[in-house]
Design a protein around this motif. Structure first.
Motif, PDB file in Angstrom:
ATOM      1  N   SER A  26      54.465  39.891  53.249  1.00 29.96           N
ATOM      2  CA  SER A  26      53.132  39.280  53.188  1.00 29.96           C
ATOM      3  C   SER A  26      52.397  39.700  51.924  1.00 29.96           C
ATOM      4  N   ARG A  73      53.834  37.792  49.015  1.00 33.87           N
ATOM      5  CA  ARG A  73      53.352  36.409  49.022  1.00 33.87           C
ATOM      6  C   ARG A  73      51.924  36.326  48.512  1.00 33.87           C
ATOM      7  N   ALA A  74      51.088  37.267  48.979  1.00 37.12           N
ATOM      8  CA  ALA A  74      49.697  37.277  48.541  1.00 37.12           C
ATOM      9  C   ALA A  74      49.595  37.534  47.037  1.00 37.12           C
ATOM     10  N   ARG A 109      51.940  36.810  44.787  1.00 37.51           N
ATOM     11  CA  ARG A 109      52.385  35.598  44.084  1.00 37.51           C
ATOM     12  C   ARG A 109      51.296  34.534  44.089  1.00 37.51           C
ATOM     13  N   GLU A 110      50.622  34.371  45.235  1.00 42.76           N
ATOM     14  CA  GLU A 110      49.556  33.379  45.325  1.00 42.76           C
ATOM     15  C   GLU A 110      48.394  33.740  44.407  1.00 42.76           C
ATOM     16  N   SER A 145      49.581  32.948  40.797  1.00 46.84           N
ATOM     17  CA  SER A 145      49.955  31.564  40.524  1.00 46.84           C
ATOM     18  C   SER A 145      48.947  30.816  39.653  1.00 46.84           C
TER      19      SER A 145
END
Length: 244
Positions: free
Chosen positions: A34, A37-38, A40-41, A44
């Motif tokens: 998680s 993912r956070a 990477r977001e 981005s």
């Protein structure tokens, strides 16, 4: 019998410990996934902006390559016709977005046309430095169009950025050519575009439809400019590639 009970108890305890350890390990792995993912977001948008900046920065060299033989109007028309066709599926259906796109298209046309004309006589590097005066001109244009004055820190850093731009691309006035003046005009038009975009974007149905309307209006103005200059030879191969 007691030994069997002890063995059973130990086996249950071992099973519970193994299950707990697996769950803890699984939980840690899930938390790590998680977090990744956070991360990477979060990165981005910056990666996207970096890519856009690289592509955007290349346009000066590409346009210089394309307008080397004085075809600024036709190359400008071609590039925005391509954009208008690509964005046609996003065309707005409401009049308000079309009106906003028409105004933004006017400023975009003025900026890109001035840039293309300037590149006929100045270098791509100098054009790039001068065009990005637009960022420094935004607070000035905002005030002149009735917007609240930005804080003092904005003026300070705009002045620092202006000094850097002049040092890199425009300090030697003896070396200026008419194309440099056109590049400054392009920067002013770009600053007006940015200021008006801030006001008009919230009135549009969507950002995609506003972009489509803006591209269509810019293409129409560029085609009118091309027609006003009289018959022109068809785009050669490298100009067509530059427009694409």
């Amino acid at each position: 019998r007691q030994m069997r009970r002890l063995a059973t108890t130990l086996a249950l305890a071992a099973s519970w410990a193994a299950a707990y350890g697996w769950q803890a390990s699984s939980g840690r792995a899930s938390r790590r996934a998680s977090a990744l993912r956070a991360e990477r977001e979060a990165l981005s948008p910056y990666a996207t902006l970096t890519a856009v900046t690289a592509i955007w920065g290349s346009q000066h060299s590409v346009m210089k390559w394309a307008v080397g033989e004085g075809e600024a109007s036709s190359v400008t028309a071609a590039r925005f016709c391509v954009a208008a066709v690509c964005l046609a599926p996003q065309a707005p259906v409401d009049a308000r977005t079309w009106r906003a796109g028409a105004e933004l298209g006017l400023w975009a046309f003025c900026g890109f046309a001035a840039q293309a004309v300037g590149l006929e006589t100045t270098t791509a590097t100098k054009s790039a430095f001068l065009l990005y005066l637009n960022v420094k001109l935004v607070p000035i244009v905002s005030v002149l169009t009735g917007e609240p004055a930005p804080p003092p820190s904005t003026w300070l850093w705009a002045a620092v950025a202006l000094a850097g731009t002049l040092a890199l691309g425009g300090a030697d006035l003896d070396a200026w050519v008419v194309g440099d003046a056109w590049s400054v005009a392009a920067a002013l038009a770009s600053a007006l575009f940015i200021v008006r975009l801030d006001k008009l974007a919230p009135t549009a149905a969507s950002s995609a439809s506003l972009t489509a309307a803006t591209s269509a209006a810019t293409a129409a103005l560029a085609l009118a400019w091309t027609a006003a200059r009289g018959p022109l030879d068809p785009l050669d191969q490298h100009q067509a590639l530059a427009a694409l």
